[in-house]
Write a protein that holds these residues in place. Structure first.
Motif, PDB file in Angstrom:
ATOM      1  N   ASP A   7       6.948  -2.573  -4.110  1.00  0.00           N
ATOM      2  CA  ASP A   7       6.424  -1.971  -2.889  1.00  0.00           C
ATOM      3  C   ASP A   7       7.498  -1.257  -2.073  1.00  0.00           C
ATOM      4  OD1 ASP A   7       4.061  -1.408  -1.412  1.00  0.00           O
ATOM      5  OD2 ASP A   7       4.773  -2.728   0.168  1.00  0.00           O
TER       6      ASP A   7
ATOM      7  N   VAL B 274       5.528   2.157  -8.660  1.00  0.00           N
ATOM      8  CA  VAL B 274       5.344   1.177  -9.733  1.00  0.00           C
ATOM      9  C   VAL B 274       6.144   1.511 -10.983  1.00  0.00           C
ATOM     10  CG1 VAL B 274       3.667   0.047 -11.250  1.00  0.00           C
ATOM     11  CG2 VAL B 274       3.013   0.648  -8.926  1.00  0.00           C
TER      12      VAL B 274
ATOM     13  N   ARG C 276       2.824   5.552  -5.148  1.00  0.00           N
ATOM     14  CA  ARG C 276       2.877   4.879  -6.443  1.00  0.00           C
ATOM     15  C   ARG C 276       2.704   5.884  -7.568  1.00  0.00           C
ATOM     16  NH1 ARG C 276       2.799  -0.484  -5.813  1.00  0.00           N
ATOM     17  NH2 ARG C 276       1.731  -1.397  -4.046  1.00  0.00           N
TER      18      ARG C 276
ATOM     19  N   PHE D 127      -3.603  -0.209  -9.349  1.00  0.00           N
ATOM     20  CA  PHE D 127      -3.392  -0.007  -7.916  1.00  0.00           C
ATOM     21  C   PHE D 127      -4.221   1.179  -7.422  1.00  0.00           C
ATOM     22  CE2 PHE D 127       0.507  -2.262  -9.095  1.00  0.00           C
ATOM     23  CZ  PHE D 127       0.568  -3.225  -8.087  1.00  0.00           C
ATOM     24  N   GLU D 128      -4.949   0.975  -6.334  1.00  0.00           N
ATOM     25  CA  GLU D 128      -5.713   2.063  -5.731  1.00  0.00           C
ATOM     26  C   GLU D 128      -4.773   3.046  -5.050  1.00  0.00           C
ATOM     27  OE1 GLU D 128      -8.469   0.197  -3.080  1.00  0.00           O
ATOM     28  OE2 GLU D 128     -10.072   0.286  -4.576  1.00  0.00           O
TER      29      GLU D 128
ATOM     30  N   PHE E 103      -1.199  -8.135  -3.656  1.00  0.00           N
ATOM     31  CA  PHE E 103      -1.763  -6.886  -4.152  1.00  0.00           C
ATOM     32  C   PHE E 103      -3.254  -6.723  -3.829  1.00  0.00           C
ATOM     33  CE2 PHE E 103       1.627  -7.747  -7.512  1.00  0.00           C
ATOM     34  CZ  PHE E 103       2.566  -6.991  -6.852  1.00  0.00           C
TER      35      PHE E 103
ATOM     36  N   TYR F 239       3.427  -8.786 -10.882  1.00  0.00           N
ATOM     37  CA  TYR F 239       3.878  -7.667 -11.721  1.00  0.00           C
ATOM     38  C   TYR F 239       4.000  -8.103 -13.179  1.00  0.00           C
ATOM     39  CZ  TYR F 239       5.126  -3.392  -9.130  1.00  0.00           C
ATOM     40  OH  TYR F 239       5.092  -2.191  -8.471  1.00  0.00           O
TER      41      TYR F 239
ATOM     42  N   ASP G 174      -4.584  -4.195  -2.920  1.00  0.00           N
ATOM     43  CA  ASP G 174      -4.982  -2.853  -3.350  1.00  0.00           C
ATOM     44  C   ASP G 174      -4.961  -2.712  -4.868  1.00  0.00           C
ATOM     45  OD1 ASP G 174      -2.234  -3.006  -3.614  1.00  0.00           O
ATOM     46  OD2 ASP G 174      -1.835  -0.983  -2.886  1.00  0.00           O
ATOM     47  N   ASN G 175      -4.933  -3.839  -5.569  1.00  0.00           N
ATOM     48  CA  ASN G 175      -4.979  -3.801  -7.039  1.00  0.00           C
ATOM     49  C   ASN G 175      -6.291  -4.407  -7.516  1.00  0.00           C
ATOM     50  OD1 ASN G 175      -4.560  -4.708  -9.900  1.00  0.00           O
ATOM     51  ND2 ASN G 175      -2.578  -3.748  -9.564  1.00  0.00           N
TER      52      ASN G 175
ATOM     53  N   ARG H 215       0.846  -1.191   0.000  1.00  0.00           N
ATOM     54  CA  ARG H 215       0.000   0.000   0.000  1.00  0.00           C
ATOM     55  C   ARG H 215       0.878   1.235   0.000  1.00  0.00           C
ATOM     56  NH1 ARG H 215      -5.109  -1.701   1.298  1.00  0.00           N
ATOM     57  NH2 ARG H 215      -5.253  -3.750   2.229  1.00  0.00           N
TER      58      ARG H 215
END
Length: 356
Positions: A259, A263, A9, A35-36, A138, A182, A140-141, A5
């Motif tokens: 992380d 990114v 990013r 990604f959020e 991930f 990834y 948050d993806n 997180r």
């Protein structure tokens, strides 16, 4: 292993129309890779940075398109190396990674092999271990959520399962899920992601993910030797405080900066990693340490050292991926593969002697 997180990013910018701020934030709440963004994401500085980087991306995209002219392969030469260092546009990344690394050739020589691995009888322990980590990969993806279509979580399971059967000496190790994830985000192709994993784990980073993790331990020690040579004040500080390199940089190496850095910066590093090999990891690490040595040297104790090593991977320096990538080829100075190989031999022998 990680909860990815990172509010810092950054992603490849998109052309967009002017919309009210609240609407813009809804549109940009997810970056181009799925990604959020965190609630405290700094849209203003991001917009400023991306307005400059968009010019770079457009220029590189035009140059790459002229260079490739519809070809499905790239040759390995000084021009391509220079192009890779300046960044591979996302639309050409899969092609460049696959052909420059040798993964495409391996895939073509072993037609059908990936699918045959998925059709074999699966090791129940391997299946259980992989399944344990799937939902942690991930979160948050948006592409890794079961509600997404397609859901990359299933593709991730296939890639990790196939690799575990392909290389039983490694099987599955924490950290591999983020690397495979990834690769899937970029290639959107299971088989290509599998062969890129094989190049990374089998050729570029051997022994990183074996049970003894000798390759990982060795490269952490090699970084220590390089810091002693190139940033001696930092090396002395760590010696004085009795800080082990594993406390500071194990995540940098085992997850290839996932992380740890934003990114787009990670992907620019991987462009060079697939073309030039593992010494790129040392260049990135040395640049982070050397560029921030004044801050590191203000550390008063072991926890303070660890905290400063976390802080140097955040902020505008690493979000500006284009400038950062220019620095990694300038700031550390000369770094030949011969030097790295020699240090690896010394460090490997030392580790084996200590553990025997």
């Amino acid at each position: 292993m990680m909860d990815p997180r990172n509010g810092a990013r950054s992603g490849q910018p998109q052309l967009r129309i002017n919309v009210p701020s609240t609407a813009r934030e809804r549109v940009d709440s997810v970056d181009p890779y799925g990604f959020e963004r965190s609630s405290d994401f700094d849209y203003e500085s991001y917009e400023e940075l991306m307005s400059e980087y968009l010019t770079v991306l457009t220029r590189r995209s035009i140059k790459w398109s002229k260079l490739l002219k519809g070809k499905q392969r790239v040759e390995r030469n000084l021009k391509i190396k220079r192009y890779v260092r300046k960044g591979v546009p996302n639309e050409h990344r899969t092609l460049v990674w696959m052909t420059a690394s040798g993964a495409q050739e391996k895939m073509e020589r072993n037609s059908g092999y990936y699918h045959s691995l998925l059709q074999t009888q699966h090791d129940p322990k391997l299946v259980e271990t992989i399944n344990t980590d799937l939902h942690r990969t991930f979160p948050d993806n948006v592409h890794f959520r079961k509600s997404s279509d397609p859901c990359l979580q299933r593709a991730l399971y296939h890639v990790l399962l196939a690799y575990g059967h392909h290389n039983p000496a490694v099987g599955y190790c924490q950290g591999m899920n983020f690397i495979a994830g990834y690769l899937l985000i970029i290639t959107k192709d299971e088989e290509k992601s599998f062969w890129l994993m094989e190049i990374l784990l089998g050729k570029i980073l051997p022994d990183y993910y074996t049970p003894a993790m000798l390759g990982l331990k060795m490269d952490q020690e090699v970084l220590g030797e390089l810091v002693r040579m190139k940033v001696p004040a930092v090396w002395k500080l760590l010696q004085d405080h009795g800080v082990m390199w594993t406390l500071l940089v194990s995540r940098w190496f085992i997850c290839l900066f996932i992380d740890v850095l934003p990114v787009e910066t990670v992907l620019r590093i991987w462009d060079c990693l697939f073309y030039e090999g593992s010494k790129i990891l040392f260049r990135v690490a040395l640049t982070l340490i050397r560029h921030h040595q004044a801050e590191i040297l203000r550390a008063q104790n072991l926890p303070d050292v660890c905290d400063r090593f976390k802080r140097i991977t955040k902020g505008p320096d690493v979000r500006d991926c284009h400038t950062f990538m220019q620095k990694i080829f300038l700031e550390p100075g000369s770094l030949s593969m011969a030097t790295v190989s020699k240090l690896r031999g010394i460090c490997r022998a030392r580790i084996v002697a200590e553990e025997s």
